[in-house]
Enzyme design. Structure first.
Site, PDB file in Angstrom:
ATOM      1  CG  ASP A 221      11.648   2.927   2.767  1.00  0.00           C
ATOM      2  OD1 ASP A 221      11.654   2.764   1.536  1.00  0.00           O
ATOM      3  OD2 ASP A 221      12.646   3.277   3.407  1.00  0.00           O
ATOM      4  CE1 TYR A 222       4.455  -0.859   8.188  1.00  0.00           C
ATOM      5  CE2 TYR A 222       2.692   0.651   7.576  1.00  0.00           C
ATOM      6  CZ  TYR A 222       3.112  -0.526   8.181  1.00  0.00           C
ATOM      7  OH  TYR A 222       2.188  -1.369   8.754  1.00  0.00           O
TER       8      TYR A 222
END
Length: 390
Positions: A175-176
Protein backbone atom coordinates in the site's frame (compact mmCIF):
# COMPACT_ATOMS: atom_id res chain seq x y z
CA UNK A 1 11.70 24.96 11.36
CA UNK A 2 10.75 27.62 8.79
CA UNK A 3 7.35 29.26 9.18
CA UNK A 4 6.04 28.71 5.66
CA UNK A 5 2.56 29.85 4.63
CA UNK A 6 0.41 27.38 2.72
CA UNK A 7 0.46 29.55 -0.41
CA UNK A 8 4.24 29.20 -0.50
CA UNK A 9 4.25 25.40 -0.49
CA UNK A 10 5.15 23.49 -3.70
CA UNK A 11 1.59 22.35 -4.49
CA UNK A 12 -0.21 25.54 -3.45
CA UNK A 13 -3.06 26.22 -5.86
CA UNK A 14 -3.46 22.55 -6.86
CA UNK A 15 -6.92 21.19 -6.07
CA UNK A 16 -7.41 17.46 -5.59
CA UNK A 17 -10.79 15.71 -5.49
CA UNK A 18 -10.11 12.64 -3.38
CA UNK A 19 -12.40 9.59 -3.54
CA UNK A 20 -9.88 7.30 -1.85
CA UNK A 21 -10.10 5.30 1.34
CA UNK A 22 -8.12 2.93 3.59
CA UNK A 23 -4.39 3.33 2.68
CA UNK A 24 -3.13 3.23 -0.92
CA UNK A 25 -5.08 6.32 -1.95
CA UNK A 26 -5.09 8.29 1.31
CA UNK A 27 -1.31 7.97 1.81
CA UNK A 28 -0.93 9.46 -1.68
CA UNK A 29 -3.36 12.34 -1.16
CA UNK A 30 -1.93 13.11 2.28
CA UNK A 31 1.48 13.61 0.69
CA UNK A 32 -0.12 16.04 -1.77
CA UNK A 33 -1.93 17.82 1.07
CA UNK A 34 1.23 18.01 3.21
CA UNK A 35 2.92 19.99 0.46
CA UNK A 36 0.11 22.47 -0.07
CA UNK A 37 -2.57 20.93 -2.29
CA UNK A 38 -6.19 21.59 -1.38
CA UNK A 39 -7.41 18.02 -0.95
CA UNK A 40 -11.19 17.63 -0.79
CA UNK A 41 -12.01 14.19 0.58
CA UNK A 42 -15.35 12.95 -0.78
CA UNK A 43 -16.77 10.50 1.76
CA UNK A 44 -19.89 8.38 1.94
CA UNK A 45 -22.48 10.15 4.05
CA UNK A 46 -22.99 8.41 7.39
CA UNK A 47 -20.00 6.05 7.24
CA UNK A 48 -17.12 7.75 5.46
CA UNK A 49 -13.73 6.24 4.74
CA UNK A 50 -13.63 2.59 5.84
CA UNK A 51 -10.59 3.29 8.03
CA UNK A 52 -12.74 5.52 10.25
CA UNK A 53 -14.51 2.48 11.68
CA UNK A 54 -12.68 -0.69 10.63
CA UNK A 55 -9.95 -0.73 13.23
CA UNK A 56 -10.08 -1.17 17.00
CA UNK A 57 -9.81 0.68 19.25
CA UNK A 58 -11.77 3.53 17.69
CA UNK A 59 -13.31 6.75 18.95
CA UNK A 60 -16.43 7.08 16.84
CA UNK A 61 -15.45 7.90 13.28
CA UNK A 62 -12.12 9.36 14.35
CA UNK A 63 -9.25 7.07 15.30
CA UNK A 64 -5.48 7.01 15.06
CA UNK A 65 -5.40 4.87 11.90
CA UNK A 66 -7.58 7.40 10.09
CA UNK A 67 -5.58 10.30 11.53
CA UNK A 68 -2.33 8.83 10.24
CA UNK A 69 -3.46 9.16 6.61
CA UNK A 70 -5.71 12.21 6.44
CA UNK A 71 -4.18 15.35 7.94
CA UNK A 72 -4.35 18.64 6.04
CA UNK A 73 -7.47 17.57 4.10
CA UNK A 74 -11.09 18.71 4.03
CA UNK A 75 -14.02 16.27 4.25
CA UNK A 76 -17.35 16.46 2.45
CA UNK A 77 -19.85 13.74 3.36
CA UNK A 78 -22.10 13.30 0.32
CA UNK A 79 -24.69 10.95 -1.13
CA UNK A 80 -23.71 10.52 -4.78
CA UNK A 81 -27.20 9.16 -5.55
CA UNK A 82 -28.52 12.61 -4.69
CA UNK A 83 -28.63 14.63 -7.96
CA UNK A 84 -27.67 17.84 -6.17
CA UNK A 85 -24.65 16.23 -4.52
CA UNK A 86 -23.57 14.64 -7.80
CA UNK A 87 -23.91 17.99 -9.54
CA UNK A 88 -21.70 19.52 -6.87
CA UNK A 89 -19.07 16.81 -7.37
CA UNK A 90 -19.10 17.39 -11.13
CA UNK A 91 -18.62 21.11 -10.59
CA UNK A 92 -15.69 20.42 -8.26
CA UNK A 93 -14.10 18.11 -10.83
CA UNK A 94 -14.57 20.70 -13.58
CA UNK A 95 -12.53 23.13 -11.49
CA UNK A 96 -9.96 20.66 -10.16
CA UNK A 97 -6.45 19.69 -11.15
CA UNK A 98 -6.47 16.08 -9.94
CA UNK A 99 -9.07 13.38 -9.28
CA UNK A 100 -7.92 10.33 -7.32
CA UNK A 101 -9.65 7.04 -6.56
CA UNK A 102 -8.65 3.55 -5.47
CA UNK A 103 -11.88 1.66 -6.12
CA UNK A 104 -12.11 -1.63 -7.97
CA UNK A 105 -12.02 -1.31 -11.75
CA UNK A 106 -15.37 -0.06 -13.08
CA UNK A 107 -16.77 1.50 -9.91
CA UNK A 108 -16.13 5.14 -10.92
CA UNK A 109 -17.39 4.43 -14.44
CA UNK A 110 -20.67 3.06 -13.07
CA UNK A 111 -21.11 6.29 -11.10
CA UNK A 112 -20.53 8.34 -14.23
CA UNK A 113 -17.16 9.57 -12.91
CA UNK A 114 -14.75 7.55 -15.04
CA UNK A 115 -11.84 9.13 -16.85
CA UNK A 116 -13.77 9.92 -20.02
CA UNK A 117 -16.60 11.46 -17.98
CA UNK A 118 -14.17 13.63 -16.04
CA UNK A 119 -12.18 14.58 -19.14
CA UNK A 120 -15.35 15.88 -20.78
CA UNK A 121 -15.88 18.06 -17.73
CA UNK A 122 -12.24 19.14 -17.58
CA UNK A 123 -9.73 18.31 -20.37
CA UNK A 124 -6.85 19.37 -18.09
CA UNK A 125 -7.68 16.98 -15.27
CA UNK A 126 -5.13 14.47 -14.03
CA UNK A 127 -7.15 11.32 -13.32
CA UNK A 128 -5.20 9.10 -10.93
CA UNK A 129 -6.19 5.52 -10.15
CA UNK A 130 -4.80 3.00 -7.68
CA UNK A 131 -5.87 -0.63 -8.09
CA UNK A 132 -4.85 -4.02 -6.80
CA UNK A 133 -3.73 -5.66 -10.04
CA UNK A 134 -4.38 -3.21 -12.86
CA UNK A 135 -7.35 -1.59 -14.57
CA UNK A 136 -7.67 -4.42 -17.07
CA UNK A 137 -6.41 -7.97 -17.44
CA UNK A 138 -7.17 -11.33 -15.83
CA UNK A 139 -7.03 -10.11 -12.21
CA UNK A 140 -8.55 -6.65 -12.59
CA UNK A 141 -11.80 -7.84 -11.02
CA UNK A 142 -10.06 -8.86 -7.77
CA UNK A 143 -10.21 -6.59 -4.78
CA UNK A 144 -6.85 -4.95 -4.16
CA UNK A 145 -5.29 -5.60 -0.79
CA UNK A 146 -1.72 -5.40 0.49
CA UNK A 147 -1.38 -9.03 1.59
CA UNK A 148 -2.76 -10.34 -1.72
CA UNK A 149 -0.19 -8.29 -3.62
CA UNK A 150 2.58 -9.65 -1.40
CA UNK A 151 1.43 -13.20 -2.13
CA UNK A 152 0.91 -12.95 -5.87
CA UNK A 153 3.99 -10.86 -6.71
CA UNK A 154 6.53 -13.23 -5.19
CA UNK A 155 7.36 -11.00 -2.21
CA UNK A 156 5.81 -13.35 0.35
CA UNK A 157 7.76 -16.33 -1.00
CA UNK A 158 11.10 -14.57 -0.49
CA UNK A 159 12.65 -15.65 2.80
CA UNK A 160 16.04 -15.18 4.43
CA UNK A 161 16.01 -18.84 5.43
CA UNK A 162 14.26 -21.54 3.40
CA UNK A 163 13.37 -23.37 6.64
CA UNK A 164 11.22 -20.48 7.85
CA UNK A 165 7.45 -20.82 7.29
CA UNK A 166 5.72 -18.54 4.83
CA UNK A 167 4.34 -15.47 6.56
CA UNK A 168 2.72 -12.11 5.94
CA UNK A 169 4.96 -9.05 6.05
CA UNK A 170 3.43 -7.16 8.97
CA UNK A 171 3.77 -3.62 7.59
CA UNK A 172 1.64 -2.44 4.65
CA UNK A 173 4.59 -2.37 2.28
CA UNK A 174 2.52 -2.71 -0.90
CA UNK A 175 0.00 0.00 0.00
CA UNK A 176 2.70 2.48 0.95
CA UNK A 177 4.85 1.76 -2.11
CA UNK A 178 1.94 2.04 -4.52
CA UNK A 179 0.73 5.21 -2.80
CA UNK A 180 4.14 6.82 -3.28
CA UNK A 181 4.23 5.67 -6.92
CA UNK A 182 0.83 7.31 -7.38
CA UNK A 183 2.22 10.57 -5.96
CA UNK A 184 5.09 10.37 -8.45
CA UNK A 185 2.72 9.75 -11.34
CA UNK A 186 0.53 12.71 -10.39
CA UNK A 187 3.50 15.07 -10.08
CA UNK A 188 4.91 13.90 -13.42
CA UNK A 189 1.52 14.45 -15.06
CA UNK A 190 1.26 17.95 -13.59
CA UNK A 191 4.72 18.79 -14.97
CA UNK A 192 3.78 17.46 -18.40
CA UNK A 193 0.51 19.42 -18.34
CA UNK A 194 2.51 22.60 -17.78
CA UNK A 195 4.09 22.01 -21.21
CA UNK A 196 1.17 20.52 -23.14
CA UNK A 197 -1.92 21.93 -21.46
CA UNK A 198 -3.44 18.45 -21.45
CA UNK A 199 -4.46 16.22 -18.60
CA UNK A 200 -4.11 12.45 -18.63
CA UNK A 201 -4.90 9.21 -16.85
CA UNK A 202 -2.32 7.92 -14.34
CA UNK A 203 -2.57 4.49 -12.77
CA UNK A 204 -0.61 2.30 -10.38
CA UNK A 205 -1.27 -1.17 -8.98
CA UNK A 206 -0.20 -2.81 -5.74
CA UNK A 207 0.93 -5.80 -7.80
CA UNK A 208 3.12 -3.70 -10.10
CA UNK A 209 4.70 -1.83 -7.19
CA UNK A 210 5.68 -5.12 -5.57
CA UNK A 211 7.18 -6.40 -8.83
CA UNK A 212 9.12 -3.14 -9.21
CA UNK A 213 10.48 -3.45 -5.68
CA UNK A 214 12.09 -6.73 -6.77
CA UNK A 215 13.83 -5.25 -9.82
CA UNK A 216 17.28 -6.63 -8.98
CA UNK A 217 16.03 -10.12 -8.24
CA UNK A 218 13.81 -10.06 -11.34
CA UNK A 219 16.69 -8.97 -13.57
CA UNK A 220 18.74 -11.96 -12.42
CA UNK A 221 15.89 -14.36 -13.21
CA UNK A 222 15.00 -12.75 -16.54
CA UNK A 223 18.57 -12.43 -17.82
CA UNK A 224 20.66 -15.08 -16.08
CA UNK A 225 18.04 -17.59 -14.94
CA UNK A 226 19.57 -17.22 -11.49
CA UNK A 227 18.27 -16.40 -8.03
CA UNK A 228 19.65 -13.77 -5.71
CA UNK A 229 18.53 -13.22 -2.13
CA UNK A 230 20.26 -10.41 -0.26
CA UNK A 231 18.79 -11.52 3.06
CA UNK A 232 20.27 -15.01 2.67
CA UNK A 233 23.88 -13.96 2.15
CA UNK A 234 26.15 -16.07 4.39
CA UNK A 235 27.63 -13.17 6.36
CA UNK A 236 24.29 -11.45 6.89
CA UNK A 237 21.91 -12.38 9.67
CA UNK A 238 19.95 -11.59 12.81
CA UNK A 239 21.56 -12.90 15.98
CA UNK A 240 20.15 -13.01 19.48
CA UNK A 241 22.26 -11.48 22.21
CA UNK A 242 21.94 -11.86 25.98
CA UNK A 243 19.38 -9.04 26.09
CA UNK A 244 18.04 -8.60 22.55
CA UNK A 245 19.31 -9.03 19.02
CA UNK A 246 21.62 -7.49 16.45
CA UNK A 247 21.53 -7.56 12.66
CA UNK A 248 24.84 -7.72 10.80
CA UNK A 249 25.49 -7.24 7.08
CA UNK A 250 28.89 -8.63 6.18
CA UNK A 251 29.49 -6.84 2.88
CA UNK A 252 31.37 -4.06 1.08
CA UNK A 253 34.75 -4.98 2.63
CA UNK A 254 37.73 -6.97 1.27
CA UNK A 255 37.36 -9.71 3.91
CA UNK A 256 34.27 -9.11 6.04
CA UNK A 257 34.47 -12.56 7.65
CA UNK A 258 37.89 -11.76 9.09
CA UNK A 259 36.52 -8.54 10.56
CA UNK A 260 33.47 -10.31 12.01
CA UNK A 261 35.77 -12.81 13.69
CA UNK A 262 37.84 -9.96 15.12
CA UNK A 263 34.70 -8.30 16.50
CA UNK A 264 33.56 -11.59 18.04
CA UNK A 265 37.06 -12.27 19.42
CA UNK A 266 37.26 -15.70 17.82
CA UNK A 267 39.93 -17.18 15.52
CA UNK A 268 39.89 -15.93 11.91
CA UNK A 269 37.95 -18.67 10.12
CA UNK A 270 38.30 -16.93 6.75
CA UNK A 271 41.55 -18.94 6.43
CA UNK A 272 39.60 -22.18 6.94
CA UNK A 273 38.99 -23.89 3.58
CA UNK A 274 35.32 -24.36 4.54
CA UNK A 275 34.80 -20.60 4.59
CA UNK A 276 37.57 -19.23 2.34
CA UNK A 277 35.32 -18.20 -0.57
CA UNK A 278 31.78 -16.89 -0.90
CA UNK A 279 30.71 -20.14 -2.52
CA UNK A 280 32.12 -22.13 0.38
CA UNK A 281 30.51 -19.75 2.89
CA UNK A 282 27.15 -20.43 1.25
CA UNK A 283 27.80 -24.18 1.38
CA UNK A 284 28.72 -24.10 5.08
CA UNK A 285 26.44 -21.26 6.15
CA UNK A 286 24.72 -23.31 8.88
CA UNK A 287 28.04 -24.06 10.56
CA UNK A 288 29.12 -20.44 10.29
CA UNK A 289 25.89 -19.10 11.77
CA UNK A 290 25.90 -21.67 14.58
CA UNK A 291 29.34 -20.37 15.57
CA UNK A 292 28.12 -16.77 15.42
CA UNK A 293 24.92 -17.47 17.40
CA UNK A 294 26.80 -19.14 20.24
CA UNK A 295 29.14 -16.17 20.55
CA UNK A 296 26.50 -13.41 20.34
CA UNK A 297 24.49 -15.00 23.16
CA UNK A 298 27.36 -14.41 25.60
CA UNK A 299 27.11 -10.60 25.70
CA UNK A 300 24.64 -7.73 25.43
CA UNK A 301 23.47 -5.98 22.30
CA UNK A 302 25.32 -2.79 23.27
CA UNK A 303 28.55 -4.72 23.80
CA UNK A 304 28.41 -6.35 20.36
CA UNK A 305 27.43 -3.16 18.58
CA UNK A 306 30.51 -1.45 20.00
CA UNK A 307 32.72 -4.36 18.90
CA UNK A 308 31.20 -4.58 15.42
CA UNK A 309 31.33 -0.83 14.81
CA UNK A 310 35.00 -0.80 15.87
CA UNK A 311 35.59 -3.07 12.84
CA UNK A 312 33.50 -0.75 10.61
CA UNK A 313 30.91 -3.46 10.04
CA UNK A 314 27.32 -2.69 9.07
CA UNK A 315 25.24 -3.50 12.14
CA UNK A 316 22.22 -2.33 14.10
CA UNK A 317 20.09 -3.30 17.08
CA UNK A 318 16.77 -4.99 16.36
CA UNK A 319 14.10 -2.72 17.81
CA UNK A 320 10.36 -2.63 17.99
CA UNK A 321 8.38 0.35 16.74
CA UNK A 322 7.85 1.81 20.22
CA UNK A 323 11.62 1.94 20.65
CA UNK A 324 12.16 3.39 17.17
CA UNK A 325 9.62 6.18 17.75
CA UNK A 326 11.44 7.22 20.93
CA UNK A 327 14.90 7.04 19.36
CA UNK A 328 16.93 10.29 19.44
CA UNK A 329 17.50 10.06 15.67
CA UNK A 330 13.74 9.89 15.08
CA UNK A 331 13.25 13.01 17.16
CA UNK A 332 16.20 14.79 15.57
CA UNK A 333 14.79 14.01 12.11
CA UNK A 334 11.44 15.50 13.20
CA UNK A 335 9.66 12.35 12.08
CA UNK A 336 6.99 12.73 14.76
CA UNK A 337 4.81 15.78 14.24
CA UNK A 338 2.21 17.12 16.63
CA UNK A 339 -1.12 18.85 16.31
CA UNK A 340 -4.46 19.17 18.01
CA UNK A 341 -8.15 19.29 17.32
CA UNK A 342 -9.50 21.43 20.12
CA UNK A 343 -8.34 19.76 23.32
CA UNK A 344 -7.49 16.51 21.52
CA UNK A 345 -3.73 16.18 20.97
CA UNK A 346 -2.33 14.14 18.10
CA UNK A 347 1.15 12.81 17.40
CA UNK A 348 1.73 11.29 13.97
CA UNK A 349 4.59 10.21 11.72
CA UNK A 350 5.57 13.07 9.43
CA UNK A 351 6.86 13.15 5.87
CA UNK A 352 10.15 11.38 5.11
CA UNK A 353 10.96 14.13 2.57
CA UNK A 354 12.97 17.02 3.98
CA UNK A 355 12.71 20.35 2.13
CA UNK A 356 14.32 23.43 3.63
CA UNK A 357 11.68 25.73 2.14
CA UNK A 358 8.67 23.44 2.57
CA UNK A 359 8.59 21.82 6.00
CA UNK A 360 5.61 19.58 6.69
CA UNK A 361 3.36 20.49 9.60
CA UNK A 362 -0.14 19.53 10.66
CA UNK A 363 -1.73 22.73 9.37
CA UNK A 364 -5.19 21.27 9.92
CA UNK A 365 -6.03 18.11 11.86
CA UNK A 366 -7.56 15.08 10.15
CA UNK A 367 -11.13 16.13 9.39
CA UNK A 368 -14.17 14.84 11.18
CA UNK A 369 -16.61 13.13 8.83
CA UNK A 370 -18.36 15.83 6.80
CA UNK A 371 -16.67 18.64 8.73
CA UNK A 372 -16.38 20.80 5.60
CA UNK A 373 -19.47 19.67 3.68
CA UNK A 374 -21.30 22.98 3.80
CA UNK A 375 -18.34 25.12 2.76
CA UNK A 376 -17.42 22.71 -0.05
CA UNK A 377 -21.01 22.69 -1.38
CA UNK A 378 -20.92 26.50 -1.42
CA UNK A 379 -17.66 26.39 -3.34
CA UNK A 380 -19.21 23.91 -5.78
CA UNK A 381 -22.19 26.20 -6.37
CA UNK A 382 -19.84 29.13 -7.02
CA UNK A 383 -17.79 27.03 -9.42
CA UNK A 384 -20.93 25.86 -11.21
CA UNK A 385 -22.14 29.45 -11.60
CA UNK A 386 -18.75 30.56 -12.91
CA UNK A 387 -18.63 27.65 -15.38
CA UNK A 388 -22.12 28.43 -16.70
CA UNK A 389 -21.06 32.03 -17.45
CA UNK A 390 -18.18 30.92 -19.68
Amino acid sequence: MNDVRVNELPLAGVRVIDFTQVMLGPVCTQMLADYGADVIKIERRGTGDLSRTTFEPVAGHDNAVFWSLNRNKRSAALDLKDPDHMAAVRALIAGADVVVNNFRAGVMERMGLGYEDCRRLNPRVIYAVGTGFGESGPYSHKGGQDVLAQAMSGVMARKADASHPLSIYATTFADYSAGMHLVQGILLALLQRDRTGQGQRVSVALYNSMLAAQMQEAAMILNADAEINWAAMPLTGVFETSDGAVVVVGAFKPNPLRDICAALDIPDVSVDSRFATLAMQFKHKSELHAMFRARYKTQTTAYWLQRLEAQDLLCAPVRNLREALADPQTLHNEMVIEGCDGDLKMRLVGSPIRMTEAPVTMRTPPPRLGQHTDEILVEARDLSAAQSRR
